[in-house]
Structures are given as C-alpha cells and as structure tokens.
Design a protein around this motif. Structure first.
Motif, PDB file in Angstrom:
ATOM      1  N   VAL A   1       0.855  -1.193   0.000  1.00  0.00           N
ATOM      2  CA  VAL A   1       0.000   0.000   0.000  1.00  0.00           C
ATOM      3  C   VAL A   1       0.889   1.241   0.000  1.00  0.00           C
ATOM      4  N   PRO A   2       0.845   2.072  -1.032  1.00  0.00           N
ATOM      5  CA  PRO A   2       1.646   3.298  -1.058  1.00  0.00           C
ATOM      6  C   PRO A   2       1.208   4.275   0.036  1.00  0.00           C
ATOM      7  N   LYS A   3       2.166   4.865   0.709  1.00  0.00           N
ATOM      8  CA  LYS A   3       1.854   5.768   1.819  1.00  0.00           C
ATOM      9  C   LYS A   3       1.103   7.007   1.343  1.00  0.00           C
ATOM     10  N   SER A   4       1.297   7.363   0.079  1.00  0.00           N
ATOM     11  CA  SER A   4       0.626   8.550  -0.464  1.00  0.00           C
ATOM     12  C   SER A   4      -0.892   8.418  -0.472  1.00  0.00           C
ATOM     13  N   LEU A   5      -1.409   7.196  -0.358  1.00  0.00           N
ATOM     14  CA  LEU A   5      -2.856   6.967  -0.325  1.00  0.00           C
ATOM     15  C   LEU A   5      -3.483   7.383   0.996  1.00  0.00           C
ATOM     16  N   LEU A   6      -2.691   7.427   2.063  1.00  0.00           N
ATOM     17  CA  LEU A   6      -3.239   7.437   3.418  1.00  0.00           C
ATOM     18  C   LEU A   6      -3.569   8.832   3.937  1.00  0.00           C
ATOM     19  N   PRO A   7      -4.603   8.936   4.769  1.00  0.00           N
ATOM     20  CA  PRO A   7      -4.982  10.229   5.350  1.00  0.00           C
ATOM     21  C   PRO A   7      -4.153  10.575   6.587  1.00  0.00           C
ATOM     22  N   GLU A   8      -4.202  11.825   6.958  1.00  0.00           N
ATOM     23  CA  GLU A   8      -3.647  12.282   8.236  1.00  0.00           C
ATOM     24  C   GLU A   8      -4.529  11.757   9.364  1.00  0.00           C
ATOM     25  N   VAL A   9      -3.926  11.431  10.507  1.00  0.00           N
ATOM     26  CA  VAL A   9      -4.667  10.867  11.634  1.00  0.00           C
ATOM     27  C   VAL A   9      -4.735  11.877  12.772  1.00  0.00           C
ATOM     28  N   LEU A  10      -5.959  12.227  13.179  1.00  0.00           N
ATOM     29  CA  LEU A  10      -6.178  13.169  14.268  1.00  0.00           C
ATOM     30  C   LEU A  10      -6.809  12.465  15.470  1.00  0.00           C
ATOM     31  N   ASP A  11      -6.961  13.220  16.577  1.00  0.00           N
ATOM     32  CA  ASP A  11      -7.665  12.702  17.748  1.00  0.00           C
ATOM     33  C   ASP A  11      -9.139  12.498  17.435  1.00  0.00           C
ATOM     34  N   SER A  12      -9.816  11.759  18.308  1.00  0.00           N
ATOM     35  CA  SER A  12     -11.250  11.503  18.108  1.00  0.00           C
ATOM     36  C   SER A  12     -12.083  12.754  18.355  1.00  0.00           C
TER      37      SER A  12
ATOM     38  N   TYR B   1     -10.581   5.330  22.006  1.00  0.00           N
ATOM     39  CA  TYR B   1     -10.647   6.740  21.616  1.00  0.00           C
ATOM     40  C   TYR B   1      -9.287   7.353  21.906  1.00  0.00           C
ATOM     41  N   ARG B   2      -9.003   8.437  21.231  1.00  0.00           N
ATOM     42  CA  ARG B   2      -7.757   9.169  21.493  1.00  0.00           C
ATOM     43  C   ARG B   2      -8.094  10.623  21.728  1.00  0.00           C
ATOM     44  N   LEU B   3      -7.692  11.129  22.879  1.00  0.00           N
ATOM     45  CA  LEU B   3      -7.978  12.507  23.274  1.00  0.00           C
ATOM     46  C   LEU B   3      -6.687  13.178  23.713  1.00  0.00           C
ATOM     47  N   ASN B   4      -6.473  14.385  23.251  1.00  0.00           N
ATOM     48  CA  ASN B   4      -5.266  15.137  23.610  1.00  0.00           C
ATOM     49  C   ASN B   4      -4.000  14.338  23.330  1.00  0.00           C
TER      50      ASN B   4
ATOM     51  N   GLY C   1     -14.890  18.253  21.614  1.00  0.00           N
ATOM     52  CA  GLY C   1     -13.968  18.996  20.759  1.00  0.00           C
ATOM     53  C   GLY C   1     -14.318  20.462  20.624  1.00  0.00           C
ATOM     54  N   ALA C   2     -15.604  20.786  20.817  1.00  0.00           N
ATOM     55  CA  ALA C   2     -16.062  22.174  20.669  1.00  0.00           C
ATOM     56  C   ALA C   2     -16.131  22.914  21.998  1.00  0.00           C
ATOM     57  N   GLY C   3     -15.826  22.234  23.095  1.00  0.00           N
ATOM     58  CA  GLY C   3     -15.879  22.888  24.403  1.00  0.00           C
ATOM     59  C   GLY C   3     -17.249  22.895  25.040  1.00  0.00           C
ATOM     60  N   VAL C   4     -18.218  22.200  24.457  1.00  0.00           N
ATOM     61  CA  VAL C   4     -19.537  22.077  25.075  1.00  0.00           C
ATOM     62  C   VAL C   4     -19.422  21.289  26.379  1.00  0.00           C
ATOM     63  N   TYR C   5     -18.558  20.273  26.372  1.00  0.00           N
ATOM     64  CA  TYR C   5     -18.243  19.513  27.584  1.00  0.00           C
ATOM     65  C   TYR C   5     -16.768  19.722  27.895  1.00  0.00           C
ATOM     66  N   GLN C   6     -16.466  19.769  29.184  1.00  0.00           N
ATOM     67  CA  GLN C   6     -15.095  20.005  29.598  1.00  0.00           C
ATOM     68  C   GLN C   6     -14.335  18.729  29.917  1.00  0.00           C
ATOM     69  N   SER C   7     -15.059  17.604  30.100  1.00  0.00           N
ATOM     70  CA  SER C   7     -14.386  16.371  30.482  1.00  0.00           C
ATOM     71  C   SER C   7     -15.271  15.163  30.187  1.00  0.00           C
TER      72      SER C   7
END
Length: 496
Positions: free
Chosen positions: A211-222, A293-296, A450-456
């Motif tokens: 699988v060429p790496k150029s195919l792959l997306p950037e990975v962010l937090d949940s 999940y991945r946070l921070n 992610g939008a700050g509606v919840y703090q934790s």
C-alpha cells in the motif's frame, strides 16, 4: 459566543452498513430530531459485499438537511458536528475529480480470504503492532485488492493521484470540499496499517500489504478540529469536531470510560468492547486490541469481539426467507413457544468472526423436525445473537476480567425478550440505556468535547441514564445445556 452554553445543540452523522442517519441532540443527549435513508448492499459474487459511495454521500447530505429542518434549529446555531461510521469499509477515490475508482468494499466482504490464508504465519507479527489479525475484515487487504484489480489504479496511486479512506474520511472529504484528507485514530486502528502503540502509519506494514503511503490520510484525535462544512451544504458552516468508528463511538455513548466497563452494540453485526485503559493489551483468545478513543494525543485502548451477523439475521428472515414482514414481529414469535425444541441457527453467512475467525464457515440450521415451524427458526435466529455474545464474553474473561454488568444498545435490544434471554445466557445483569442510539450519541459527545460544550469525560458520564435492567432468571444448569448445543452447532459449520 462560547460553545459551553447549556443550550448548545449537536449534530451527528451515523453512516452504517444498512442505513445513513443524522440526529440532532441537545446538550443533555436527548434526541431532538432524526432522519434516515436505507442503504442497499450489493452482492456481486458469493462472499462479496459492496456499497455505492456516491449514494452514501447523497443520502448523508439529505439526512442532515432533513434532521436540521425537523429540529427547527438553524445550522448556524449547531455547536458542532460529529461523524461515526461503519469501520473497515474501504474506498479509493481520485483526488482531482473526487470520484471513487470502484464501489466501496464493505467490512463484511471476504474476497481476500485466500491472501489471508496464505500469510497466516505473519499473524503474530501483525497482531503485535496493530492488535488485529490477518483477516479479510480489515482494510489493508481490501486496498491492495482494489489497486491490483482496477485498471491503472496502482500506477495512479504511485503518482499520488488517489486517496484511500474509510467512510468517515470519505464523508469528511466531501463535507470540506476536498480540502482535507483526514481520519481519526479509531478508524486508522482498524486498517491493519496503523501501529497502535506508536500511533502512526507503519512502513513495514505498508510494504507487506503493498500500500503506497501517499494513499493514506492524516490521523487526528477523536475529538479534534476537522474543519467546517461547506456553507452551501446546510445553510451555514458547521464545525466538525469529532470522529470515531461506530463501535468506539458507542463506547463513548455508553460512557464506558473506566477500565473494565463493557458495552455490546447490536446492529447489522454485534460488537463488544471492553475498556482496558491506557495500556495496550494483547488478546490470548483471538479478540482484537484496538483504540477505544484518542484525546489530547493520548490513546485509551480496548479489547473487542466482532460478530459479523446479528441484526442481519433478522433482515435475512424478513427479506430472503420472508418468514416475517417486519423485525418487530420476531419478539412475539419468540414468546409464542417455550423453546426452540433443539433448533439452532448459526448465521455464518459471511464466515464467523471472533473468537473463531473462520472466513470459510457458512450458515446452517440444525435440529429441524416435522414439528419445527416459523417461530422455532425465528427464535433460533435471535438466540444465536445471545450465544455469540457469550462466546465473546468468555474470551473477554480469559483476557482481562469477567464483567458483572453489560451495557447494550442498537436496534435489536428494543426487543425485551432478546435482552432478557441475553441476561440469562450471560448470567450477568444487562442494562439498556435511555438512548439506545448510542453510536450517534457518542459521535455527538465527541464533537461536543472537541467544541468545548463539555469540559471532560466525567461531565459526559454524568449524562448517561439507564432505561431498563435485566437480571438472569434461568438456572446456570439449563443455560449450560443450551450453550453446549450452540457450541456443537458451530463446530459443524467450521471449515476445519
């Protein structure tokens, strides 16, 4: 204006295997409106399952517009949008035109089984890096198949002209007008190309699967800043702040934030997820290790068991066998008889998932007599979901712990008979939440985080409420006898 207002509203896109949905929630997690479209599957060859990605996109846009209109809330007033999706389903599209090069290969598809058999000896190596096994279920072999079987695809990929994505990535690409090629860590962890300890794409895995790496997306937090929707789509640019694969989103929606907490979702398939905390745990019982999940930038891990056919068995009863006209009829039929009189249905229509991982197994019905009728077959189909759940629960107990309570969700668990039988077979308490649409709710919660509606996460956990509690009623002896019959039936359909 701060998004932590008690009046904040959240939008979730829930793109599943058999439907596309959009739901608007209030801050407390109450559903204000929803819209859905049924998604047909294509079965061009035995073991093949495909989706029309353009249909998925069109249906998603229609559902979001309808849900927003029904809610009476302007798009500009929605604090954030979250996306959850059928995982592993694989799509490759042209970066310039945005057109898919072929139909999406659905997670259930088994066309790469031969490759997986050929390379079974690499299973331990792959598991140590990804937490997964070598199986057609995951995205990597699907990507390679598309590159090898679509004319010119591999050459175009090498030139950087193509993009791979799971369905979240595809929807995000279109929502942003092709401006970002991004996914989240939970979806990346299901590709068999992502090192879940290092939280990055793995070059050796990419070489192995070609699988060429150029195919792959950037990975962010949940929960992260994914951008804003094109204003012309919904009347305003809505911030996209959360993405998670469907089972991870349901884990969030069920507030399973502490190690040892466990949930099981009953949709097309059945998926059990056990939170194992910040430490990567390898299974000794053929379960999957995955990112919950991945946070921070910090991953929380889980053990997962996947059953390929749960609600799909009810669809089969309705659409193929025509034993029922609607799924809701199954509860009354199950209650109409004392037991199945020894009838067992093993719904291995696309092989067996965890803990068997047998792609060549096929479905069967055992124990039929002249007295067997529609009710026996329908009840056996429902019971099969509970037996498969016990398969997973025993594997979980062997790897980590034996939970005392299971939180359940998904369309099947509105059936009280099934949920009670599940408690009986597991011999533990089964709890159904007030909101059974926890997959979409989890996506909304992540977006709100992610939008700050919840703090934790604690703030989110405080919103979870149970609706019904089912306790075991059957004796352990009778349960063991029933389960022994199931194990015998499964053994009969195994390919080896």
């Amino acid at each position: 204006m701060p998004q932590s207002s008690q009046q904040a509203h959240l939008l979730a896109i829930d793109q599943g295997t058999t439907s596309s949905r959009a739901i608007v929630f209030d801050r407390a997690g109450a559903k204000l409106s929803s819209a859905s479209r049924e998604l047909p599957q294509s079965f061009p060859k035995p073991g093949w399952v495909e989706h029309d990605a353009l249909r998925i996109w069109d249906d998603t846009v229609a559902c979001v517009r309808e849900a927003i209109e029904k809610s009476g809330i302007a798009a500009a007033k929605i604090a954030a949008l979250g996306i959850t999706n059928q995982r592993e389903t694989t799509l490759i599209w042209d970066r310039k035109s945005g057109r898919p090069i072929a139909p999406a290969i659905v997670w259930q598809d088994r066309r790469t089984a031969e490759f997986c058999r050929k390379h079974a000896d690499r299973g331990d190596w792959l598991n140590e890096r990804t937490g997964l096994i070598i199986d057609p279920y995951f995205s990597a072999t699907k990507i390679a198949w598309l590159l090898d079987n679509v004319s010119g695809a591999r050459e175009a990929a090498q030139r950087g002209e193509l993009a791979f994505g799971t369905i979240d990535c595809w929807l995000l690409w279109n929502l942003l007008g092709g401006k970002r090629h991004v996914t989240d860590a939970t979806n990346a962890s299901r590709t068999a190309l992502f090192d879940i300890r290092k939280q990055q794409w793995d070059d050796e895995l990419l070489d192995f699967f070609r699988v060429p790496k150029s195919l792959l997306p950037e990975v962010l937090d949940s929960a992260d800043d994914y951008g804003r929707t094109l204003p012309e789509l919904f009347g305003a640019a809505i911030p996209i702040r959360g993405i998670a694969g469907d089972q991870q989103a349901a884990t969030v929606g069920q507030a399973c934030f502490e190690p040892g907490m466990i949930k099981s979702t009953y949709g097309t398939g059945c998926f059990m997820v056990l939170n194992t905390g910040r430490e990567f745990t390898r299974s000794k019982n053929r379960l999957l290790s995955t990112v919950a999940y991945r946070l921070n930038g910090e991953a929380t891990y889980a053990l997962e068991g996947a059953i390929f056919v749960a609600g799909a068995a009810v669809q089969w009863l309705r659409d193929a066998m025509r034993l029922v006209k609607a799924a809701g009829e199954t509860e009354a039929l199950a209650r109409s008889i004392e037991d199945t009189d020894g009838v067992y249905l093993v719904p291995a229509f696309t092989g067996l998932g965890a803990p068997y991982w047998d792609p060549e197994a096929r479905g069967a019905i055992f124990g039929l007599t002249r007295d067997s009728g529609i009710a026996h077959i329908v009840r056996a189909a429902l019971e099969s979901t509970c037996y498969q759940t016990r398969d997973l629960m025993l594997a979980m107990a062997g790897d980590a712990c034996a939970p005392k309570e299971l939180r359940v969700d998904g369309g099947m668990v509105v059936n009280d008979w099934l949920t009670q039988f599940l408690a009986d077979i597991l011999q533990i308490d089964v709890v159904r939440p007030q909101t059974v649409e926890t997959t979409a709710l989890g996506a909304a919660f992540l977006a709100g985080l992610g939008a700050g509606v919840y703090q934790s996460l604690d703030e989110i956990a405080a919103l979870w409420k149970s609706e019904a509690h089912f306790r075991p009623r059957r004796s352990s002896g009778s349960v063991e006898q029933l389960y022994a019959g199931w194990l015998d039936a499964v053994q009969r359909v195994r390919s080896a």
